[in-house]
Write a protein that holds these residues in place. Structure first.
Motif, PDB file in Angstrom:
ATOM      1  N   VAL A 166       0.823  -1.223   0.000  1.00  0.00           N
ATOM      2  CA  VAL A 166       0.000   0.000   0.000  1.00  0.00           C
ATOM      3  C   VAL A 166       0.858   1.274   0.000  1.00  0.00           C
ATOM      4  N   TRP A 168       1.406   5.699   0.735  1.00  0.00           N
ATOM      5  CA  TRP A 168       1.457   6.522   1.945  1.00  0.00           C
ATOM      6  C   TRP A 168       0.340   7.553   2.027  1.00  0.00           C
ATOM      7  N   LYS A 192       2.263  -4.875   3.613  1.00  0.00           N
ATOM      8  CA  LYS A 192       3.440  -3.995   3.662  1.00  0.00           C
ATOM      9  C   LYS A 192       3.006  -2.544   3.471  1.00  0.00           C
ATOM     10  N   GLU A 195       6.939   2.879   3.248  1.00  0.00           N
ATOM     11  CA  GLU A 195       8.006   3.133   4.225  1.00  0.00           C
ATOM     12  C   GLU A 195       7.836   4.482   4.934  1.00  0.00           C
ATOM     13  N   PHE A 243      -1.736  -4.394  -5.236  1.00  0.00           N
ATOM     14  CA  PHE A 243      -0.843  -3.242  -5.103  1.00  0.00           C
ATOM     15  C   PHE A 243      -1.602  -1.947  -5.339  1.00  0.00           C
ATOM     16  N   THR A 244      -1.364  -0.959  -4.518  1.00  0.00           N
ATOM     17  CA  THR A 244      -1.804   0.405  -4.814  1.00  0.00           C
ATOM     18  C   THR A 244      -0.588   1.302  -4.729  1.00  0.00           C
ATOM     19  N   GLY A 245      -0.392   2.091  -5.772  1.00  0.00           N
ATOM     20  CA  GLY A 245       0.765   2.975  -5.791  1.00  0.00           C
ATOM     21  C   GLY A 245       0.953   3.554  -7.178  1.00  0.00           C
ATOM     22  N   SER A 246       2.187   3.894  -7.479  1.00  0.00           N
ATOM     23  CA  SER A 246       2.459   4.578  -8.740  1.00  0.00           C
ATOM     24  C   SER A 246       2.441   3.604  -9.917  1.00  0.00           C
ATOM     25  N   LEU A 269      -3.537   2.233  -9.679  1.00  0.00           N
ATOM     26  CA  LEU A 269      -2.367   3.075  -9.967  1.00  0.00           C
ATOM     27  C   LEU A 269      -2.719   4.562 -10.049  1.00  0.00           C
ATOM     28  N   CYS A 302      -5.159   9.955  -5.675  1.00  0.00           N
ATOM     29  CA  CYS A 302      -5.122   9.531  -7.082  1.00  0.00           C
ATOM     30  C   CYS A 302      -6.328   9.962  -7.890  1.00  0.00           C
ATOM     31  N   GLU A 401       0.903  12.633 -13.749  1.00  0.00           N
ATOM     32  CA  GLU A 401       0.370  12.772 -12.397  1.00  0.00           C
ATOM     33  C   GLU A 401       1.400  13.504 -11.533  1.00  0.00           C
TER      34      GLU A 401
HETATM   35  P1  NAD Z   1       4.900   3.999  -4.864  1.00  0.00           P
HETATM   36  O1  NAD Z   1       4.520   3.261  -6.081  1.00  0.00           O
HETATM   37  O2  NAD Z   1       6.199   4.665  -4.836  1.00  0.00           O
HETATM   38  O3  NAD Z   1       4.864   3.050  -3.586  1.00  0.00           O
HETATM   39  C1  NAD Z   1       3.722   2.300  -3.262  1.00  0.00           C
HETATM   40  C2  NAD Z   1       4.142   1.082  -2.458  1.00  0.00           C
HETATM   41  O4  NAD Z   1       4.970   0.266  -3.269  1.00  0.00           O
HETATM   42  C3  NAD Z   1       4.967   1.406  -1.225  1.00  0.00           C
HETATM   43  O5  NAD Z   1       4.598   0.505  -0.202  1.00  0.00           O
HETATM   44  C4  NAD Z   1       6.385   1.124  -1.677  1.00  0.00           C
HETATM   45  O6  NAD Z   1       7.263   0.779  -0.643  1.00  0.00           O
HETATM   46  C5  NAD Z   1       6.168  -0.049  -2.597  1.00  0.00           C
HETATM   47  N1  NAD Z   1       7.216  -0.257  -3.592  1.00  0.00           N
HETATM   48  C6  NAD Z   1       8.057   0.665  -4.139  1.00  0.00           C
HETATM   49  N2  NAD Z   1       8.886   0.067  -5.017  1.00  0.00           N
HETATM   50  C7  NAD Z   1       8.572  -1.254  -5.041  1.00  0.00           C
HETATM   51  C8  NAD Z   1       9.065  -2.381  -5.745  1.00  0.00           C
HETATM   52  N3  NAD Z   1      10.066  -2.276  -6.619  1.00  0.00           N
HETATM   53  N4  NAD Z   1       8.493  -3.592  -5.534  1.00  0.00           N
HETATM   54  C9  NAD Z   1       7.463  -3.719  -4.671  1.00  0.00           C
HETATM   55  N5  NAD Z   1       6.966  -2.681  -3.947  1.00  0.00           N
HETATM   56  C10 NAD Z   1       7.497  -1.458  -4.131  1.00  0.00           C
HETATM   57  O7  NAD Z   1       3.687   4.987  -4.662  1.00  0.00           O
HETATM   58  P2  NAD Z   1       3.553   6.084  -3.530  1.00  0.00           P
HETATM   59  O8  NAD Z   1       4.464   7.187  -3.920  1.00  0.00           O
HETATM   60  O9  NAD Z   1       3.656   5.486  -2.183  1.00  0.00           O
HETATM   61  O10 NAD Z   1       2.024   6.504  -3.700  1.00  0.00           O
HETATM   62  C11 NAD Z   1       1.623   7.414  -4.622  1.00  0.00           C
HETATM   63  C12 NAD Z   1       1.047   6.748  -5.850  1.00  0.00           C
HETATM   64  O11 NAD Z   1      -0.020   5.886  -5.485  1.00  0.00           O
HETATM   65  C13 NAD Z   1       0.428   7.725  -6.808  1.00  0.00           C
HETATM   66  O12 NAD Z   1       0.835   7.428  -8.125  1.00  0.00           O
HETATM   67  C14 NAD Z   1      -1.062   7.506  -6.656  1.00  0.00           C
HETATM   68  O13 NAD Z   1      -1.834   7.849  -7.759  1.00  0.00           O
HETATM   69  C15 NAD Z   1      -1.127   6.083  -6.357  1.00  0.00           C
HETATM   70  N6  NAD Z   1      -2.384   5.743  -5.676  1.00  0.00           N
HETATM   71  C16 NAD Z   1      -3.342   5.094  -6.389  1.00  0.00           C
HETATM   72  C17 NAD Z   1      -4.545   4.781  -5.801  1.00  0.00           C
HETATM   73  C18 NAD Z   1      -5.602   4.053  -6.571  1.00  0.00           C
HETATM   74  O14 NAD Z   1      -6.489   3.521  -5.945  1.00  0.00           O
HETATM   75  N7  NAD Z   1      -5.537   3.984  -7.873  1.00  0.00           N
HETATM   76  C19 NAD Z   1      -4.781   5.099  -4.473  1.00  0.00           C
HETATM   77  C20 NAD Z   1      -3.781   5.756  -3.763  1.00  0.00           C
HETATM   78  C21 NAD Z   1      -2.579   6.067  -4.394  1.00  0.00           C
END
Ligand code: NAD
Length: 497
Positions: A166, A168, A192, A195, A243-246, A269, A302, A401
């Motif tokens: 997830v 931050w 997880k 960080e 996974f939720t993130g970039s 994403l 997001c 973004e």
């Molecule tokens: P990030 O992708 O940098 O990190 C997200 C998670 O992935 C963290 O826990 C990080 O430690 C982990 N991570 C990083 N590198 C990794 C790897 N190589 N392998 C496995 N895990 C890894 O994203 P962020 O900066 O924490 O969050 C912001 C992003 O999240 C933005 O792009 C936002 O749009 C997106 N987001 C999307 C939604 C959605 O529902 N679509 C919701 C919230 C946030």
């Protein structure tokens, strides 16, 4: 010792938790990382260290996966009556409600968000657990009438051990969006947190134990993408990663699945959502909504309407109002419940400022904001609301973004133009349209390529409604029944009568 604004009194339990040695949860036990390594988590409002967090490497992830596998084959999954799973999830929600104030305070300290907004997040997370507690007893299979003399039935079974990674921006809420359905379906979890924001996940681990979940059903490991997240996404005995993130990291998660055991992957994403206002809309309602659909959570969300399209005849009126209302927003330490908190980190602040510089170089017109806050906010990562006006859709600040309090606004003339421009983006997470013409509203909702469309509103969510992205905004839908599909697999059983 952390410094707290003098007008604020934190719960003793919050302070005790912060002062205790932070430990992960593996197999129902609190553990340090096997290497003994830690990393600091900072308060983004001041840059001060809040705590040292264990840094999990491959060996720690292996231990968590072993514990989860054992729990899955043992006390959990299909061996437990679903009604009991449901009661445990409900009990967890009760404990979160009991510790609401502690969870809010930890989230605000670690993430920076205003305390009242953290309350909204914790209540939303509780609601999510309660919604999926109800699902645990309602996950049904089917029978298929293929031919006489046979019985074909389809079971919906849990996947096994699932990795939940997830971000931050909504730390506890994003954890709840994944944990609640995963548990309701009978999976065992490795959570997880990001960080930057591990504290509420570690506290949740404590409540999960107290609720009485069998050991190893939920494991919480902490650490950055490398090595911790990477060890999860490449693990040979994890059946799925949610996974939720970039989008950048989302691609890595898929690649890791392909290179390891082809684990299932679902991705939530990035986004760059169009907020489209026609001149025939209720402009007073638009004015009220646009402030928050632009800058909520300091723009670190997001789905926010970061691309604003306003029909030409009302453009100046609405943009001047947005400027005025955004200029009146207060910024500060989240514990004091200002309108906006800081960005999550120095790195994120620099990234956002980099985009602002890029926008200026590309010729967009800066209407307000754009520079890091000085004076008493200087030690935190504060940036004021920033608005650009622009013409050409191919600018980087329009296409990418930014994930900060920065919106780009432009005027449009007619329906066909705006549908084409709204869809001219690699993301497709959400979109909004404002108009009093019911046919136009629904036509737009059908024509726009986005996983969620709001008509005459913004950022409306409910655990029952599916959420996820078109295009590069993701794969799969969380929430509602869709999340049950994400965390189960079908098994067809043929009986020759
Ligand atoms: P990030 O992708 O940098 O990190 C997200 C998670 O992935 C963290 O826990 C990080 O430690 C982990 N991570 C990083 N590198 C990794 C790897 N190589 N392998 C496995 N895990 C890894 O994203 P962020 O900066 O924490 O969050 C912001 C992003 O999240 C933005 O792009 C936002 O749009 C997106 N987001 C999307 C939604 C959605 O529902 N679509 C919701 C919230 C946030």
């Amino acid at each position: 010792m952390i410094s707290i604004p003098k007008e604020i009194q934190l719960q003793k339990a919050t302070l005790d938790f912060l002062q205790s040695e932070q430990k992960m949860w593996i197999g129902g036990q609190q553990v340090l990382s096997q290497s003994g390594n830690t990393f600091p988590t900072l308060n983004p409002a001041s840059g001060e260290k809040l705590a040292n967090i264990p840094l999990a490497n491959q060996a720690d992830v292996d231990a968590a996966v072993r514990a989860a596998r054992q729990a899955f084959e043992g006390a959990w999954s299909t061996k437990m009556n679903p009604a009991k799973r449901s009661r445990l999830i409900w009990k967890l929600a009760d404990l979160m409600q009991r510790d609401l104030q502690i969870l809010m305070e930890l989230e605000t300290l670690d993430n920076g968000k205003p305390l009242d907004k953290a309350k909204y997040d914790v209540l939303g997370s509780i609601n999510h657990f309660r919604y999926y507690a109800g699902w645990a007893t309602k996950i049904e299979g089917s029978t298929i009438p293929v031919k006489p003399g046979s019985l074909i039935y389809v079971r919906r079974e849990p996947l096994g051990v699932v990795g939940l990674i997830v971000p931050w921006n909504f730390p506890l809420m994003m954890a709840a969006w994944k944990l609640a359905p995963a548990l309701a379906c009978g999976n065992c979890c490795i959570l997880k947190p990001a960080e930057q924001t591990s504290l509420t996940a570690l506290y949740l681990g404590r409540l999960i134990q107290e609720a009485g979940f069998p050991e190893g059903v939920v494991n919480v490991v902490t650490g950055p993408g490398l090595p911790t997240g990477d060890a999860i996404s490449h693990h040979m005995d994890i059946d799925k990663v949610s996974f939720t993130g970039s989008t950048v990291v989302g691609r890595k998660i898929m690649e890791a699945s392909a290179k390891s055991n082809l684990k299932k992957v679902s991705l939530e994403l990035g986004g760059k959502s169009p907020n489209v206002v026609f001149a025939d809309a209720d402009l007073e309602a638009v004015k009220k909504s646009m402030l928050w659909s632009s800058f909520y959570n300091t723009g670190q969300e997001c789905t926010l309407g970061s691309r604003i399209y306003i029909q030409r005849s009302v453009f100046e009126q609405l943009i001047s109002h947005l400027q005025e209302s955004a200029g009146a927003l207060s910024l500060g330490n989240g514990l004091l419940s200002p309108d906006l908190g800081p960005l999550i980190s120095e790195q994120q602040l620099n990234r956002v400022v980099g985009y602002i510089d890029q926008g200026l170089q590309e010729g967009a017109e800066l209407l307000m904001g754009g520079k890091r806050c000085e004076g008493e906010l200087e030690s935190g990562y504060f940036l004021p609301p920033t608005i650009f006006k622009y013409r050409e859709d191919n600018l980087k600040i329009v296409q990418e973004e930014i994930f900060g309090p920065v919106v780009v606004a432009t005027a449009f003339d007619d329906y066909d133009e705006i549908v084409q421009r709204a869809n001219d983006c690699r993301y497709g997470l959400a979109a909004a349209v404002w108009t009093n013409d019911i046919s136009k509203a629904h036509r737009f909702a059908h024509d726009v390529k986005a996983g969620t469309v709001w008509i005459n509103g913004y950022d409306l969510f409910d655990p029952a409604v599916p959420f996820g992205g078109y295009k590069e905004s993701g794969i799969g839908r969380e929430m509602g029944k869709s999340a049950i599909d994400l965390f189960t697999q079908e098994k067809a059983v043929w009986v020759n009568l």
